[in-house]
Design an enzyme around this catalytic site. Sequence first.
Site, mmCIF file in Angstrom:
data_model
loop_
_atom_site.group_PDB
_atom_site.id
_atom_site.type_symbol
_atom_site.label_atom_id
_atom_site.label_comp_id
_atom_site.label_asym_id
_atom_site.label_seq_id
_atom_site.Cartn_x
_atom_site.Cartn_y
_atom_site.Cartn_z
ATOM 1 N N GLU A 88 7.629 -9.002 -3.027
ATOM 2 C CA GLU A 88 6.636 -9.642 -3.891
ATOM 3 C C GLU A 88 6.752 -9.123 -5.324
ATOM 4 O OE1 GLU A 88 2.184 -11.114 -3.012
ATOM 5 O OE2 GLU A 88 2.457 -8.949 -2.921
ATOM 6 N N HIS A 145 7.726 -6.243 2.401
ATOM 7 C CA HIS A 145 7.033 -7.483 2.009
ATOM 8 C C HIS A 145 6.474 -7.338 0.596
ATOM 9 C CE1 HIS A 145 3.097 -9.502 1.563
ATOM 10 N NE2 HIS A 145 3.552 -10.457 2.343
ATOM 11 N N ASN A 146 5.808 -6.216 0.324
ATOM 12 C CA ASN A 146 5.245 -5.988 -1.006
ATOM 13 C C ASN A 146 6.336 -5.797 -2.049
ATOM 14 O OD1 ASN A 146 2.832 -6.046 0.363
ATOM 15 N ND2 ASN A 146 2.021 -4.192 -0.558
ATOM 16 N N SER A 178 -1.841 -8.795 4.973
ATOM 17 C CA SER A 178 -1.534 -9.467 3.715
ATOM 18 C C SER A 178 -2.409 -10.699 3.547
ATOM 19 C CB SER A 178 -0.056 -9.889 3.696
ATOM 20 O OG SER A 178 0.278 -10.526 2.484
ATOM 21 N N LYS A 199 5.501 -4.246 5.981
ATOM 22 C CA LYS A 199 4.551 -4.575 4.916
ATOM 23 C C LYS A 199 5.017 -4.016 3.578
ATOM 24 C CE LYS A 199 0.585 -6.100 3.214
ATOM 25 N NZ LYS A 199 0.282 -5.362 2.010
#
Length: 358
Positions: free
Chosen positions: A187, A183-184, A125, A180
């Site tokens: 976001e 995490h995205n 990231s 990840k």
Amino acid sequence: MHMRHLLNRPGENLVLNMESRGFTVAVYNRTTSKVDEFMNGRGKGKKFIGCHSIEDLVKNLKAPRKVMMMVKAGEVVDSFISQLLPFLQPGDVVIDGGNSHYPDSNRRTHELAAKSIHFIGTGVSGGEEGALTGPSMMPGGSDAAWPLVKDIFQSICAKVEDGAPCCEWVGQDGSGHFVKMVHNGIEYGDMQLISEAYHLLKVVGGLSNEEICSVFRGYNTGDLDSYLIEITGEIFGKKDDDGSFVVDKILDAAGQKGTGKWTATVALDEGVPVTLIGEAVFARCLSSLKEERTRASKVLAGPPVHLSQDKAKLVEDIQAALFASKVVSYSQGFMLLRTASQVFHWTLNYGFSCCVIV
């Protein structure tokens, strides 16, 4: 030595980051002219070895070999692994640094383990700038591979205020890419919340772009301090060459690369109420229906908006609502991580996952 599969700007930046930390890096791209361009350009005079074939690449790596790919998720990863395998030896490490779907990383970990090859699926990231100056990395896969790459990964990644690296072992199989993915997804949620805060400030509060820019800069000095809040404030203040605000020229239609959708899909599969991320994904889908939205707005304009409090109080209330909503979204993300750890029998590193997600 370390290898980097050069295909895009982030890939180049990451190998430049590695080289700057004292590592010699062998580089390869299937379009060999890109290797030559790099060696004669940004990589000139540095500790890089340009390779024109996969066999040449592997020959230039010290055992145990550590081969890192930065390619598009899906069949391309499998294709490259199949091309690598004839030249690898037991104990070598294959690293997928792309945004692969975690089930693929689960499968690849076990398929390569059967051939005595270690696999790491690592989320990376930070974008282009982060790749060069210090990304956040979320590696998972074969536990035996971590000691072989730990020094490299932790030397190139970003550091927090106390110097701790933004890279620790996440867990087994596809857990790195799962973290990840979440995490995205979070976001996605953050960006939707910021968009809604902007809409309230603009439509309900009647604030100008300059005022909204100032508001977000203020938000960034408190509990909402984050990269997204910071750059959002900058965007609201940015003007075009003709003196008009850039934000007013941006089409209100957003696309997606899939990780947010994957987060919502697995949440549905496992019965975890990741409602905020799900709504953020649907909001992107809705935004793409620009023509339909324009026609509908002429039929149903919506109720009139009346500001029932002063602007300062509205700004304060939106700040509190935005913070509370972010806490909800992050909590839902960690509910999903907890469930995944149980379902897939992973030993997730929750402390580090918290660091990279927040």
